[in-house]
Write a protein that holds these residues in place. Structure first.
Motif, PDB file in Angstrom:
ATOM      1  N   ASP A  39       0.853  -1.192   0.000  1.00  0.00           N
ATOM      2  CA  ASP A  39       0.000   0.000   0.000  1.00  0.00           C
ATOM      3  C   ASP A  39       0.896   1.250   0.000  1.00  0.00           C
ATOM      4  O   ASP A  39       2.093   1.155   0.276  1.00  0.00           O
ATOM      5  CB  ASP A  39      -0.849  -0.035   1.287  1.00  0.00           C
ATOM      6  CG  ASP A  39      -1.963   0.987   1.300  1.00  0.00           C
ATOM      7  OD1 ASP A  39      -2.171   1.683   0.294  1.00  0.00           O
ATOM      8  OD2 ASP A  39      -2.637   1.102   2.344  1.00  0.00           O
TER       9      ASP A  39
ATOM     10  N   LYS B  97       0.539   4.729   1.908  1.00  0.00           N
ATOM     11  CA  LYS B  97      -0.365   5.393   2.857  1.00  0.00           C
ATOM     12  C   LYS B  97      -0.279   6.920   2.841  1.00  0.00           C
ATOM     13  O   LYS B  97      -1.244   7.587   3.182  1.00  0.00           O
ATOM     14  CB  LYS B  97      -0.099   4.875   4.272  1.00  0.00           C
ATOM     15  CG  LYS B  97      -0.610   3.445   4.410  1.00  0.00           C
ATOM     16  CD  LYS B  97      -0.653   2.916   5.820  1.00  0.00           C
ATOM     17  CE  LYS B  97      -1.338   1.562   5.820  1.00  0.00           C
ATOM     18  NZ  LYS B  97      -0.868   0.650   6.853  1.00  0.00           N
TER      19      LYS B  97
ATOM     20  N   GLY C 247      -6.093   6.692   3.987  1.00  0.00           N
ATOM     21  CA  GLY C 247      -6.576   5.309   3.995  1.00  0.00           C
ATOM     22  C   GLY C 247      -5.811   4.430   3.010  1.00  0.00           C
ATOM     23  O   GLY C 247      -5.936   3.211   3.043  1.00  0.00           O
TER      24      GLY C 247
ATOM     25  N   TYR D 245      -5.490 -10.082   7.728  1.00  0.00           N
ATOM     26  CA  TYR D 245      -4.569  -9.150   7.068  1.00  0.00           C
ATOM     27  C   TYR D 245      -3.394  -8.944   7.995  1.00  0.00           C
ATOM     28  O   TYR D 245      -3.559  -8.423   9.099  1.00  0.00           O
ATOM     29  CB  TYR D 245      -5.331  -7.862   6.834  1.00  0.00           C
ATOM     30  CG  TYR D 245      -4.569  -6.622   6.386  1.00  0.00           C
ATOM     31  CD1 TYR D 245      -3.378  -6.212   6.978  1.00  0.00           C
ATOM     32  CD2 TYR D 245      -5.089  -5.820   5.382  1.00  0.00           C
ATOM     33  CE1 TYR D 245      -2.734  -5.059   6.577  1.00  0.00           C
ATOM     34  CE2 TYR D 245      -4.453  -4.660   4.981  1.00  0.00           C
ATOM     35  CZ  TYR D 245      -3.280  -4.289   5.574  1.00  0.00           C
ATOM     36  OH  TYR D 245      -2.639  -3.141   5.182  1.00  0.00           O
TER      37      TYR D 245
ATOM     38  N   ASN E  41      -5.208  -6.872  10.756  1.00  0.00           N
ATOM     39  CA  ASN E  41      -6.557  -6.388  10.503  1.00  0.00           C
ATOM     40  C   ASN E  41      -7.448  -7.605  10.299  1.00  0.00           C
ATOM     41  O   ASN E  41      -7.002  -8.628   9.791  1.00  0.00           O
ATOM     42  CB  ASN E  41      -6.610  -5.469   9.283  1.00  0.00           C
ATOM     43  CG  ASN E  41      -5.911  -4.145   9.554  1.00  0.00           C
ATOM     44  OD1 ASN E  41      -6.035  -3.592  10.644  1.00  0.00           O
ATOM     45  ND2 ASN E  41      -5.166  -3.648   8.588  1.00  0.00           N
TER      46      ASN E  41
ATOM     47  N   ARG F   3      -9.887  -8.196   8.334  1.00  0.00           N
ATOM     48  CA  ARG F   3     -10.670  -7.969   7.112  1.00  0.00           C
ATOM     49  C   ARG F   3      -9.715  -7.847   5.932  1.00  0.00           C
ATOM     50  O   ARG F   3      -8.501  -7.807   6.115  1.00  0.00           O
ATOM     51  CB  ARG F   3     -11.422  -6.647   7.272  1.00  0.00           C
ATOM     52  CG  ARG F   3     -10.436  -5.568   7.716  1.00  0.00           C
ATOM     53  CD  ARG F   3     -10.965  -4.188   7.757  1.00  0.00           C
ATOM     54  NE  ARG F   3      -9.969  -3.297   8.311  1.00  0.00           N
ATOM     55  CZ  ARG F   3      -8.916  -2.805   7.672  1.00  0.00           C
ATOM     56  NH1 ARG F   3      -8.720  -3.105   6.403  1.00  0.00           N
ATOM     57  NH2 ARG F   3      -8.057  -2.015   8.263  1.00  0.00           N
TER      58      ARG F   3
ATOM     59  N   GLY G  81      -7.839  -5.751   3.060  1.00  0.00           N
ATOM     60  CA  GLY G  81      -7.304  -4.387   3.040  1.00  0.00           C
ATOM     61  C   GLY G  81      -7.962  -3.573   1.934  1.00  0.00           C
ATOM     62  O   GLY G  81      -8.435  -4.106   0.947  1.00  0.00           O
ATOM     63  N   ASP G  82      -7.962  -2.273   2.119  1.00  0.00           N
ATOM     64  CA  ASP G  82      -8.490  -1.363   1.121  1.00  0.00           C
ATOM     65  C   ASP G  82      -7.440  -0.268   0.951  1.00  0.00           C
ATOM     66  O   ASP G  82      -7.200   0.480   1.903  1.00  0.00           O
ATOM     67  CB  ASP G  82      -9.814  -0.775   1.626  1.00  0.00           C
ATOM     68  CG  ASP G  82     -10.553   0.027   0.563  1.00  0.00           C
ATOM     69  OD1 ASP G  82      -9.933   0.375  -0.448  1.00  0.00           O
ATOM     70  OD2 ASP G  82     -11.750   0.300   0.766  1.00  0.00           O
ATOM     71  N   PRO G  83      -6.737  -0.181  -0.157  1.00  0.00           N
ATOM     72  CA  PRO G  83      -6.986  -0.762  -1.485  1.00  0.00           C
ATOM     73  C   PRO G  83      -6.182  -2.022  -1.847  1.00  0.00           C
ATOM     74  O   PRO G  83      -6.017  -2.279  -3.052  1.00  0.00           O
ATOM     75  CB  PRO G  83      -6.621   0.391  -2.413  1.00  0.00           C
ATOM     76  CG  PRO G  83      -5.505   1.107  -1.706  1.00  0.00           C
ATOM     77  CD  PRO G  83      -5.710   0.887  -0.240  1.00  0.00           C
ATOM     78  N   GLU G  84      -5.736  -2.835  -0.900  1.00  0.00           N
ATOM     79  CA  GLU G  84      -5.027  -4.067  -1.277  1.00  0.00           C
ATOM     80  C   GLU G  84      -5.924  -5.027  -2.061  1.00  0.00           C
ATOM     81  O   GLU G  84      -5.493  -5.675  -3.020  1.00  0.00           O
ATOM     82  CB  GLU G  84      -4.495  -4.802  -0.032  1.00  0.00           C
ATOM     83  CG  GLU G  84      -3.259  -4.181   0.596  1.00  0.00           C
ATOM     84  CD  GLU G  84      -3.570  -3.125   1.627  1.00  0.00           C
ATOM     85  OE1 GLU G  84      -4.706  -2.591   1.640  1.00  0.00           O
ATOM     86  OE2 GLU G  84      -2.672  -2.816   2.434  1.00  0.00           O
TER      87      GLU G  84
HETATM   88  N1  GLY Z   1      -4.755  -0.412   3.323  1.00  0.00           N
HETATM   89  C1  GLY Z   1      -4.718  -0.436   4.727  1.00  0.00           C
HETATM   90  C2  GLY Z   1      -5.875  -1.044   5.364  1.00  0.00           C
HETATM   91  O1  GLY Z   1      -6.774  -1.574   4.735  1.00  0.00           O
HETATM   92  O2  GLY Z   1      -5.924  -1.037   6.588  1.00  0.00           O
END
Ligand code: GLY
Ligand code: AMP
Length: 424
Positions: A213, A215, A227, A270, A286, A288, A290-293
């Motif tokens: 990512d 950041k 994010g 994650y 995490n 869940r 990832g966003d944007p992974e």
């Molecule tokens: N890309 C970081 C996250 O989803 O926490």
């Protein structure tokens, strides 16, 4: 099979896009969804994703057989428990298992007890003791609010003064509320970061392709934290050997530990990793995707995501043969002018169709439809993704697609994947 996706960002658009490709997917619902998801899913925006009872009632009414939970808040809020209680399969950890993300002190304690590599740390509930510890340890040092803080609760302090200010802000200011009543103070690790997402059914854990990512808001990793402004996969820093090492020293042990602690963890885990001189160490877990992974990882998945998710729910992951494509994917996030600070909304977006016609995937995040026109509605607006045989071509294709899309003040990084390109 009817599926319900919870969430309305780029990650959830990607999940719905991939699930829709399964021959078993009959119909997809989303709460709340977004205009991009509306092309493949029926979106319901009259229900709060934090209202477990209402979401369960919706799933029952529609005959949903699998619920896929995108964001962390409904996970730590027990939505998976509520679905399971109603006899509906849900992909994601229970409330007790989601503590791995919901409480940084819980995550650090379990890692310490089970010997999982991470930065040395201490937990404080009292600001004076926290300040004494900072004085004794010196800088650089990392200060983290314990609870969920939407990615904004971490300060990597370069000086003792900066660290003391962070302790005061988090513990005595109002910005983090209950999330800041407890702080984790940890050793600063050095190295390159990578994200390793994994599927797990609570027993078996299978890593996905690695990703990285970006950041910071601006080119050269400058500016405020966001994010996530873009991603690429796979991440060359994560060699085959390092993925193997992370699987053996981090992924398998944490899943075994969670089971032993009576909090079996199922869903997507994650692992945010720092590749230090002493090997991979955990920066954070995490609970869940990832966003944007997700926007770069799932486009490389050749297998049926729905089948994998069902296998995770039912404890059959070991039987799955999960295949990945050999290529690379790059996601450039197009954000609103001013993000991550204040930004305008309602600006018309043009050129998405042209970008898609050129082969790019355009995942919606902060968009809305007004009078039949697509407009901006959030900080991160679109994730523009290209897949190609290698990173260099994927970068070129992603930026060509970004060039097709216009909205006033659109802000994006021009150097996504620079670390991968520097290694070539
Ligand atoms: N890309 C970081 C996250 O989803 O926490
Ligand atoms: P987190 O929310 O825990 O992922 O932290 C946000 C960012 O802060 C991470 O992506 C890292 O860049 C940085 N960070 C967190 N913990 C550490 C650490 N112990 N050492 C160095 N950097 C860190």
């Amino acid at each position: 099979m009817k599926i319900l996706v919870i969430g309305g960002g780029g990650r959830e658009h990607t999940l719905a896009w991939k699930l829709a490709q399964s021959p078993q997917a009959e119909k997809i619902y989303a709460i709340p969804g977004n205009p991009g998801m509306a092309k493949i899913a029926e979106c319901e925006n009259g229900i709060s994703i934090e209202d477990n009872e209402a979401v369960v009632a919706f799933a029952k009414e529609k005959g949903v057989e699998l619920v896929v939970v995108g964001p962390e808040v409904p996970l730590t809020n027990g939505l998976v428990d509520a679905m399971n209680g109603a006899g509906i399969r849900a992909f994601g950890p229970t409330r007790a298992a989601a503590e791995l993300e919901g409480s940084k002190s819980f995550a650090k304690d379990i890692m310490q007890r089970y010997g999982i590599p991470t930065a040395k740390y201490r937990v404080f509930t009292d600001a004076a003791s926290a300040r004494d510890y900072v004085q004794a340890e010196g800088a650089p040092i990392v200060i983290k609010a314990d609870g969920l803080a939407a990615g904004k609760g971490v300060v990597v302090a370069q000086t003792v003064d900066e660290a003391l200010t962070a302790v005061n802000n988090i513990m005595e200011g109002q910005s983090f509320g209950a999330a800041g009543a407890r702080v984790v103070i940890e050793e600063c690790m050095f190295g390159e970061e990578a994200s390793l997402l994994a599927f797990t059914d609570g027993e078996t854990i299978v890593p996905m392709v690695s990703s990285q990512d970006h950041k910071r808001a601006y080119d050269g990793d400058k500016g405020p934290n966001t994010g996530g402004m873009g991603t690429y996969a796979p991440a060359p820093v994560m060699t085959k050997e390092l993925v193997q090492e992370a699987t053996e020293k981090i992924l398998r042990p944490i899943i075994a530990a969670m089971k032993k602690e009576g909090r079996p963890y199922k869903g997507c885990l994650y692992a945010g990793l720092m590749i230090t001189e002493a090997g991979p160490k955990v920066v954070e877990f995490n609970a869940r995707f990832g966003d944007p992974e997700t926007q770069v990882v799932l486009p490389l998945l050749k297998s049926d995501l729905l089948e994998i998710m069902l296998a995770c729910c039912d404890g059959r992951l070991a039987e799955q043969d999960i295949q990945w494509s050999d290529g690379a994917a790059v996601c450039v996030v197009m954000a609103s002018d001013g993000y991550p600070g204040g930004y305008p909304k309602g600006l018309p977006i043009k050129g998405v169709e042209q970008a898609e016609a050129g082969g790019a995937l355009v995942f919606h995040a902060g968009t809305a439809e007004r009078d039949g026109r697509l407009v901006t509605a959030g900080g991160r607006v679109l994730g523009v993704v290209a897949r190609a045989a290698d990173i260099r071509s994927a970068v070129d294709d992603a930026y060509a697609a970004v060039g097709c899309i216009h909205f006033h003040g659109a802000q994006y990084r021009h150097d996504i994947a620079h670390r991968a390109l520097e290694r070539l």
